[in-house]
Design a protein around this motif. Sequence first.
Motif, PDB file in Angstrom:
ATOM      1  N   MET A   1       0.853  -1.188   0.000  1.00 18.04           N
ATOM      2  CA  MET A   1       0.000   0.000   0.000  1.00 18.04           C
ATOM      3  C   MET A   1       0.894   1.244   0.000  1.00 18.04           C
ATOM      4  O   MET A   1       1.875   1.308   0.730  1.00 18.04           O
ATOM      5  CB  MET A   1      -0.901  -0.031   1.230  1.00 18.04           C
ATOM      6  N   GLU A   2       0.543   2.189  -0.814  1.00 20.02           N
ATOM      7  CA  GLU A   2       1.316   3.432  -0.918  1.00 20.02           C
ATOM      8  C   GLU A   2       0.809   4.429   0.130  1.00 20.02           C
ATOM      9  O   GLU A   2      -0.392   4.659   0.254  1.00 20.02           O
ATOM     10  CB  GLU A   2       1.138   4.010  -2.325  1.00 20.02           C
ATOM     11  N   ASN A   3       1.714   5.009   0.873  1.00 18.90           N
ATOM     12  CA  ASN A   3       1.334   5.980   1.895  1.00 18.90           C
ATOM     13  C   ASN A   3       1.379   7.386   1.297  1.00 18.90           C
ATOM     14  O   ASN A   3       2.451   7.875   0.942  1.00 18.90           O
ATOM     15  CB  ASN A   3       2.283   5.872   3.094  1.00 18.90           C
ATOM     16  N   PRO A   4       0.221   8.072   1.209  1.00 17.48           N
ATOM     17  CA  PRO A   4       0.182   9.400   0.584  1.00 17.48           C
ATOM     18  C   PRO A   4       0.837  10.504   1.416  1.00 17.48           C
ATOM     19  O   PRO A   4       1.029  11.617   0.930  1.00 17.48           O
ATOM     20  CB  PRO A   4      -1.321   9.662   0.430  1.00 17.48           C
ATOM     21  N   PHE A   5       1.200  10.207   2.672  1.00 20.26           N
ATOM     22  CA  PHE A   5       1.738  11.235   3.553  1.00 20.26           C
ATOM     23  C   PHE A   5       3.264  11.321   3.537  1.00 20.26           C
ATOM     24  O   PHE A   5       3.831  12.226   4.148  1.00 20.26           O
ATOM     25  CB  PHE A   5       1.264  11.009   4.985  1.00 20.26           C
ATOM     26  N   ILE A   6       3.936  10.396   2.850  1.00 18.93           N
ATOM     27  CA  ILE A   6       5.402  10.374   2.904  1.00 18.93           C
ATOM     28  C   ILE A   6       6.002  11.682   2.397  1.00 18.93           C
ATOM     29  O   ILE A   6       6.800  12.327   3.091  1.00 18.93           O
ATOM     30  CB  ILE A   6       5.971   9.161   2.143  1.00 18.93           C
ATOM     31  N   GLU A   7       5.650  12.088   1.201  1.00 17.86           N
ATOM     32  CA  GLU A   7       6.233  13.317   0.633  1.00 17.86           C
ATOM     33  C   GLU A   7       5.858  14.566   1.423  1.00 17.86           C
ATOM     34  O   GLU A   7       6.729  15.387   1.738  1.00 17.86           O
ATOM     35  CB  GLU A   7       5.827  13.465  -0.847  1.00 17.86           C
ATOM     36  N   PRO A   8       4.555  14.762   1.772  1.00 17.30           N
ATOM     37  CA  PRO A   8       4.223  15.962   2.560  1.00 17.30           C
ATOM     38  C   PRO A   8       4.936  16.016   3.910  1.00 17.30           C
ATOM     39  O   PRO A   8       5.354  17.090   4.345  1.00 17.30           O
ATOM     40  CB  PRO A   8       2.706  15.867   2.743  1.00 17.30           C
ATOM     41  N   ILE A   9       5.089  14.873   4.555  1.00 14.92           N
ATOM     42  CA  ILE A   9       5.781  14.863   5.857  1.00 14.92           C
ATOM     43  C   ILE A   9       7.260  15.173   5.661  1.00 14.92           C
ATOM     44  O   ILE A   9       7.851  15.924   6.443  1.00 14.92           O
ATOM     45  CB  ILE A   9       5.568  13.525   6.593  1.00 14.92           C
ATOM     46  N   PHE A  10       7.865  14.630   4.606  1.00 12.74           N
ATOM     47  CA  PHE A  10       9.270  14.924   4.334  1.00 12.74           C
ATOM     48  C   PHE A  10       9.465  16.427   4.095  1.00 12.74           C
ATOM     49  O   PHE A  10      10.376  17.046   4.653  1.00 12.74           O
ATOM     50  CB  PHE A  10       9.763  14.114   3.137  1.00 12.74           C
ATOM     51  N   GLU A  11       8.581  17.028   3.308  1.00 14.18           N
ATOM     52  CA  GLU A  11       8.654  18.487   3.055  1.00 14.18           C
ATOM     53  C   GLU A  11       8.507  19.264   4.367  1.00 14.18           C
ATOM     54  O   GLU A  11       9.233  20.231   4.600  1.00 14.18           O
ATOM     55  CB  GLU A  11       7.553  18.906   2.075  1.00 14.18           C
ATOM     56  N   LEU A  12       7.564  18.840   5.181  1.00 16.25           N
ATOM     57  CA  LEU A  12       7.346  19.512   6.467  1.00 16.25           C
ATOM     58  C   LEU A  12       8.596  19.430   7.340  1.00 16.25           C
ATOM     59  O   LEU A  12       9.020  20.422   7.934  1.00 16.25           O
ATOM     60  CB  LEU A  12       6.144  18.871   7.185  1.00 16.25           C
ATOM     61  N   LEU A  13       9.212  18.249   7.407  1.00  9.59           N
ATOM     62  CA  LEU A  13      10.418  18.078   8.218  1.00  9.59           C
ATOM     63  C   LEU A  13      11.579  18.923   7.697  1.00  9.59           C
ATOM     64  O   LEU A  13      12.342  19.493   8.482  1.00  9.59           O
ATOM     65  CB  LEU A  13      10.823  16.603   8.253  1.00  9.59           C
ATOM     66  N   LEU A  14      11.707  18.989   6.380  1.00 12.07           N
ATOM     67  CA  LEU A  14      12.789  19.790   5.792  1.00 12.07           C
ATOM     68  C   LEU A  14      12.613  21.279   6.074  1.00 12.07           C
ATOM     69  O   LEU A  14      13.589  22.011   6.207  1.00 12.07           O
ATOM     70  CB  LEU A  14      12.857  19.570   4.279  1.00 12.07           C
ATOM     71  N   ASN A  15      11.365  21.727   6.155  1.00 10.62           N
ATOM     72  CA  ASN A  15      11.078  23.153   6.302  1.00 10.62           C
ATOM     73  C   ASN A  15      10.811  23.581   7.742  1.00 10.62           C
ATOM     74  O   ASN A  15      10.414  24.708   7.984  1.00 10.62           O
ATOM     75  CB  ASN A  15       9.888  23.538   5.422  1.00 10.62           C
ATOM     76  N   THR A  16      11.018  22.686   8.679  1.00 12.44           N
ATOM     77  CA  THR A  16      10.768  22.998  10.092  1.00 12.44           C
ATOM     78  C   THR A  16      12.086  23.019  10.844  1.00 12.44           C
ATOM     79  O   THR A  16      12.875  22.090  10.729  1.00 12.44           O
ATOM     80  CB  THR A  16       9.810  21.946  10.714  1.00 12.44           C
ATOM     81  N   GLN A  17      12.297  24.055  11.612  1.00 11.93           N
ATOM     82  CA  GLN A  17      13.553  24.224  12.330  1.00 11.93           C
ATOM     83  C   GLN A  17      13.496  23.701  13.761  1.00 11.93           C
ATOM     84  O   GLN A  17      14.495  23.731  14.470  1.00 11.93           O
ATOM     85  CB  GLN A  17      13.937  25.712  12.367  1.00 11.93           C
ATOM     86  N   GLN A  18      12.337  23.240  14.199  1.00 11.45           N
ATOM     87  CA  GLN A  18      12.211  22.776  15.578  1.00 11.45           C
ATOM     88  C   GLN A  18      11.571  21.398  15.609  1.00 11.45           C
ATOM     89  O   GLN A  18      10.918  21.003  14.647  1.00 11.45           O
ATOM     90  CB  GLN A  18      11.360  23.756  16.384  1.00 11.45           C
TER      91      GLN A  18
END
Length: 196
Positions: A1-18
């Motif tokens: 099963m493909e998880n649709p949240f992988i890319e958005p979570i990765f982007e969020l982690l990259l753009n979050t400083q805390q």
Amino acid sequence: MENPFIEPIFELLLNTQQPLKIHDIGQALKPLQQAQLDDDPNSHLFKLNFLIMNALYQLQDELINEYYLQVSSLHIELLVKPERDIQLVNTSTTHNLKAYYLDWQNYLTSNEEIAQLLAQFWQQFQQQPTQPSNLSEQQALELFQLNEDATFAEIKQRWRELALIYHPDRGYQSPEKFKQYHAAWQALKNIHVCIS
């Protein structure tokens, strides 16, 4: 099963400083949630948390050569690996959680099993040592909107109702409200434990 949240979570982690908490990620993903994951609210929340944790553990494996992704419900942080690789502690609890969330069969957990998991969570939560509350019994009962003659069973039921409404994982915007109710629960629980 493909998880649709992988890319958005990765982007969020990259753009979050805390560091983030699981409910921070849930809030950030709200615009992407096009449909209810389950008609039962507890099952919906379980499936949403499962998808988030599954995505985090998949990312942890995918990024292992460049990043260290720390994953716990209260501390999620993407760190660039230093030149000299650090040795990471892999406890059996962490390993078991990771194995659980990477097994897609667990996404299909039945409503009955989710109810059992929720009951186990409340049991463990209530056994955790806590800070003493400054609230009096009367103040705590007023906060819970209960009469002075409320039984411990009624107090416990009211705490569960309020916690399910105001817990940050449920999307409630103010963690302070949950902390107030939690302090009231601690005050009432401590009083009733002393009486029994």
